[in-house]
Design a protein around this motif. Structure first.
Motif, PDB file in Angstrom:
ATOM      1  N   LEU A  28       0.834  -1.188   0.000  1.00 18.60           N
ATOM      2  CA  LEU A  28       0.000   0.000   0.000  1.00 18.60           C
ATOM      3  C   LEU A  28       0.878   1.249   0.000  1.00 18.60           C
ATOM      4  O   LEU A  28       1.862   1.324   0.732  1.00 18.60           O
ATOM      5  CB  LEU A  28      -0.899  -0.017   1.241  1.00 18.60           C
ATOM      6  CG  LEU A  28      -1.951   1.067   1.342  1.00 18.60           C
ATOM      7  CD1 LEU A  28      -2.912   0.996   0.164  1.00 18.60           C
ATOM      8  CD2 LEU A  28      -2.716   0.901   2.641  1.00 18.60           C
ATOM      9  N   ASN A  29       0.543   2.206  -0.849  1.00 21.49           N
ATOM     10  CA  ASN A  29       1.255   3.480  -1.000  1.00 21.49           C
ATOM     11  C   ASN A  29       2.621   3.349  -1.658  1.00 21.49           C
ATOM     12  O   ASN A  29       3.402   4.303  -1.642  1.00 21.49           O
ATOM     13  CB  ASN A  29       1.378   4.218   0.336  1.00 21.49           C
ATOM     14  CG  ASN A  29       0.038   4.563   0.916  1.00 21.49           C
ATOM     15  OD1 ASN A  29      -0.850   5.003   0.199  1.00 21.49           O
ATOM     16  ND2 ASN A  29      -0.128   4.336   2.210  1.00 21.49           N
ATOM     17  N   ALA A  30       2.918   2.194  -2.238  1.00 19.69           N
ATOM     18  CA  ALA A  30       4.170   2.040  -2.974  1.00 19.69           C
ATOM     19  C   ALA A  30       4.045   2.734  -4.325  1.00 19.69           C
ATOM     20  O   ALA A  30       2.959   2.908  -4.864  1.00 19.69           O
ATOM     21  CB  ALA A  30       4.489   0.567  -3.181  1.00 19.69           C
ATOM     22  N   LYS A  31       5.183   3.125  -4.871  1.00 18.23           N
ATOM     23  CA  LYS A  31       5.241   3.792  -6.161  1.00 18.23           C
ATOM     24  C   LYS A  31       6.193   3.014  -7.060  1.00 18.23           C
ATOM     25  O   LYS A  31       7.248   2.570  -6.612  1.00 18.23           O
ATOM     26  CB  LYS A  31       5.744   5.222  -5.993  1.00 18.23           C
ATOM     27  CG  LYS A  31       5.802   6.034  -7.271  1.00 18.23           C
ATOM     28  CD  LYS A  31       6.341   7.437  -7.021  1.00 18.23           C
ATOM     29  CE  LYS A  31       5.477   8.262  -6.138  1.00 18.23           C
ATOM     30  NZ  LYS A  31       4.315   8.855  -6.707  1.00 18.23           N
ATOM     31  N   LEU A  32       5.797   2.820  -8.313  1.00 21.13           N
ATOM     32  CA  LEU A  32       6.640   2.152  -9.303  1.00 21.13           C
ATOM     33  C   LEU A  32       6.867   3.114 -10.450  1.00 21.13           C
ATOM     34  O   LEU A  32       5.905   3.701 -10.973  1.00 21.13           O
ATOM     35  CB  LEU A  32       5.964   0.876  -9.827  1.00 21.13           C
ATOM     36  CG  LEU A  32       6.638   0.190 -11.011  1.00 21.13           C
ATOM     37  CD1 LEU A  32       7.989  -0.415 -10.600  1.00 21.13           C
ATOM     38  CD2 LEU A  32       5.735  -0.872 -11.606  1.00 21.13           C
ATOM     39  N   ARG A  33       8.132   3.283 -10.844  1.00 26.37           N
ATOM     40  CA  ARG A  33       8.485   4.119 -11.991  1.00 26.37           C
ATOM     41  C   ARG A  33       9.320   3.293 -12.959  1.00 26.37           C
ATOM     42  O   ARG A  33      10.291   2.661 -12.555  1.00 26.37           O
ATOM     43  CB  ARG A  33       9.305   5.325 -11.559  1.00 26.37           C
ATOM     44  CG  ARG A  33       8.529   6.330 -10.790  1.00 26.37           C
ATOM     45  CD  ARG A  33       9.353   7.564 -10.520  1.00 26.37           C
ATOM     46  NE  ARG A  33       8.590   8.406  -9.616  1.00 26.37           N
ATOM     47  CZ  ARG A  33       9.124   9.242  -8.767  1.00 26.37           C
ATOM     48  NH1 ARG A  33      10.423   9.364  -8.694  1.00 26.37           N
ATOM     49  NH2 ARG A  33       8.361   9.970  -7.985  1.00 26.37           N
ATOM     50  N   THR A  34       8.912   3.303 -14.224  1.00 25.63           N
ATOM     51  CA  THR A  34       9.678   2.603 -15.251  1.00 25.63           C
ATOM     52  C   THR A  34      10.394   3.618 -16.132  1.00 25.63           C
ATOM     53  O   THR A  34       9.878   4.711 -16.380  1.00 25.63           O
ATOM     54  CB  THR A  34       8.771   1.723 -16.129  1.00 25.63           C
ATOM     55  OG1 THR A  34       7.767   2.535 -16.740  1.00 25.63           O
ATOM     56  CG2 THR A  34       8.116   0.615 -15.320  1.00 25.63           C
ATOM     57  N   GLU A  35      11.559   3.245 -16.606  1.00 24.59           N
ATOM     58  CA  GLU A  35      12.339   4.097 -17.494  1.00 24.59           C
ATOM     59  C   GLU A  35      11.958   3.814 -18.948  1.00 24.59           C
ATOM     60  O   GLU A  35      11.179   2.898 -19.226  1.00 24.59           O
ATOM     61  CB  GLU A  35      13.833   3.834 -17.273  1.00 24.59           C
ATOM     62  CG  GLU A  35      14.312   4.104 -15.859  1.00 24.59           C
ATOM     63  CD  GLU A  35      14.216   5.561 -15.460  1.00 24.59           C
ATOM     64  OE1 GLU A  35      14.395   6.431 -16.338  1.00 24.59           O
ATOM     65  OE2 GLU A  35      13.952   5.829 -14.275  1.00 24.59           O
ATOM     66  N   ALA A  36      12.532   4.564 -19.866  1.00 26.45           N
ATOM     67  CA  ALA A  36      12.292   4.363 -21.297  1.00 26.45           C
ATOM     68  C   ALA A  36      12.645   2.927 -21.667  1.00 26.45           C
ATOM     69  O   ALA A  36      13.680   2.401 -21.247  1.00 26.45           O
ATOM     70  CB  ALA A  36      13.128   5.341 -22.115  1.00 26.45           C
ATOM     71  N   GLY A  37      11.778   2.277 -22.409  1.00 25.41           N
ATOM     72  CA  GLY A  37      12.013   0.911 -22.861  1.00 25.41           C
ATOM     73  C   GLY A  37      11.760  -0.165 -21.820  1.00 25.41           C
ATOM     74  O   GLY A  37      11.917  -1.343 -22.104  1.00 25.41           O
ATOM     75  N   ALA A  38      11.382   0.211 -20.610  1.00 21.35           N
ATOM     76  CA  ALA A  38      11.168  -0.770 -19.532  1.00 21.35           C
ATOM     77  C   ALA A  38       9.710  -1.220 -19.476  1.00 21.35           C
ATOM     78  O   ALA A  38       8.812  -0.492 -19.874  1.00 21.35           O
ATOM     79  CB  ALA A  38      11.574  -0.179 -18.187  1.00 21.35           C
ATOM     80  N   ARG A  39       9.511  -2.455 -18.985  1.00 26.52           N
ATOM     81  CA  ARG A  39       8.176  -2.996 -18.717  1.00 26.52           C
ATOM     82  C   ARG A  39       8.261  -3.840 -17.462  1.00 26.52           C
ATOM     83  O   ARG A  39       9.239  -4.561 -17.250  1.00 26.52           O
ATOM     84  CB  ARG A  39       7.700  -3.889 -19.857  1.00 26.52           C
ATOM     85  CG  ARG A  39       7.279  -3.157 -21.082  1.00 26.52           C
ATOM     86  CD  ARG A  39       6.690  -4.134 -22.115  1.00 26.52           C
ATOM     87  NE  ARG A  39       6.677  -3.522 -23.404  1.00 26.52           N
ATOM     88  CZ  ARG A  39       7.679  -3.555 -24.291  1.00 26.52           C
ATOM     89  NH1 ARG A  39       8.773  -4.211 -24.005  1.00 26.52           N
ATOM     90  NH2 ARG A  39       7.570  -2.944 -25.441  1.00 26.52           N
ATOM     91  N   VAL A  40       7.212  -3.762 -16.645  1.00 30.79           N
ATOM     92  CA  VAL A  40       7.139  -4.565 -15.433  1.00 30.79           C
ATOM     93  C   VAL A  40       5.777  -5.248 -15.412  1.00 30.79           C
ATOM     94  O   VAL A  40       4.749  -4.610 -15.657  1.00 30.79           O
ATOM     95  CB  VAL A  40       7.304  -3.691 -14.166  1.00 30.79           C
ATOM     96  CG1 VAL A  40       7.042  -4.497 -12.902  1.00 30.79           C
ATOM     97  CG2 VAL A  40       8.692  -3.061 -14.128  1.00 30.79           C
ATOM     98  N   THR A  41       5.766  -6.552 -15.117  1.00 26.83           N
ATOM     99  CA  THR A  41       4.524  -7.299 -14.975  1.00 26.83           C
ATOM    100  C   THR A  41       4.384  -7.705 -13.517  1.00 26.83           C
ATOM    101  O   THR A  41       5.325  -8.242 -12.932  1.00 26.83           O
ATOM    102  CB  THR A  41       4.519  -8.547 -15.878  1.00 26.83           C
ATOM    103  OG1 THR A  41       4.713  -8.139 -17.231  1.00 26.83           O
ATOM    104  CG2 THR A  41       3.204  -9.303 -15.757  1.00 26.83           C
ATOM    105  N   MET A  42       3.200  -7.422 -12.964  1.00 28.06           N
ATOM    106  CA  MET A  42       2.924  -7.750 -11.569  1.00 28.06           C
ATOM    107  C   MET A  42       1.736  -8.702 -11.508  1.00 28.06           C
ATOM    108  O   MET A  42       0.724  -8.468 -12.168  1.00 28.06           O
ATOM    109  CB  MET A  42       2.575  -6.489 -10.778  1.00 28.06           C
ATOM    110  CG  MET A  42       3.658  -5.449 -10.800  1.00 28.06           C
ATOM    111  SD  MET A  42       3.205  -3.952  -9.879  1.00 28.06           S
ATOM    112  CE  MET A  42       1.807  -3.358 -10.813  1.00 28.06           C
TER     113      MET A  42
END
Length: 173
Positions: A28-42
């Motif tokens: 809860l209240n976490a933040k995710l930031r991706t850079e150019a060209g990045a992808r994250v699957t949760m």
């Protein structure tokens, strides 16, 4: 996180930012930031999978807790796709600077650029609300919401626009 391509960072209140890695969870209240060209699957409980595309920023607003309320995210900027593998989940509610979308058991994506939102439904039904207006999106339909919250018309998205979302979200979506 079940998949991390490229550079992404996770931060939470009172904690140092750390690189996003497979196996790391978002609270809860976490933040995710991706850079150019990045992808994250949760992988989330309730059969929900969230794919966060390049140059995106999300905040976790609420967690599924076996109640009837949905998982909550704030898409501050960028693009995210949402996939449900079962119909047993509580759903997801995504807030952007200009709109709110809420769904259960469907496949859809939402993009934020300059505080304006674009929402597309690949499968199922998505409800989008902005400025006291609610729109319903079905298979292949999309809608744009201006940065001031003015909701556009529900339209069929052409292949070029759908392919743009597909390219940003990658094969996972």
């Amino acid at each position: 996180m079940t998949r991390v391509e490229g550079q992404a960072v996770v931060s939470a209140r009172g904690a140092r930012a750390q690189p996003a890695v497979i196996g790391l969870g978002l609270g809860l209240n976490a933040k995710l930031r991706t850079e150019a060209g990045a992808r994250v699957t949760m992988a989330c409980s309730g059969g929900l999978e969230v794919v966060v595309g390049p140059e995106s920023e999300i905040d976790v607003l609420g967690l599924l807790d076996h109640e009837t309320r949905p998982f909550g995210l704030r898409l501050i900027d960028g693009i995210a796709g949402f996939l449900f593998s079962s119909e047993d989940g509580n759903g997801v509610q995504v807030r952007t600077p200009s709109a709110v979308a809420a769904v259960r058991s469907t496949e859809w994506a939402m993009r934020v650029e300059n505080s304006a939102s674009a929402i597309f439904t690949r499968e199922g039904t998505v409800f989008v609300s902005a400025d006291d207006t609610v729109a319903q999106l079905s298979l292949g339909k999309g809608i744009d919401v201006s940065s001031s919250g003015k909701i556009g018309s529900v339209t069929d998205w052409g292949s070029a626009r759908i392919e743009e979302f597909d390219a940003l979200l990658g094969a996972e979506w």
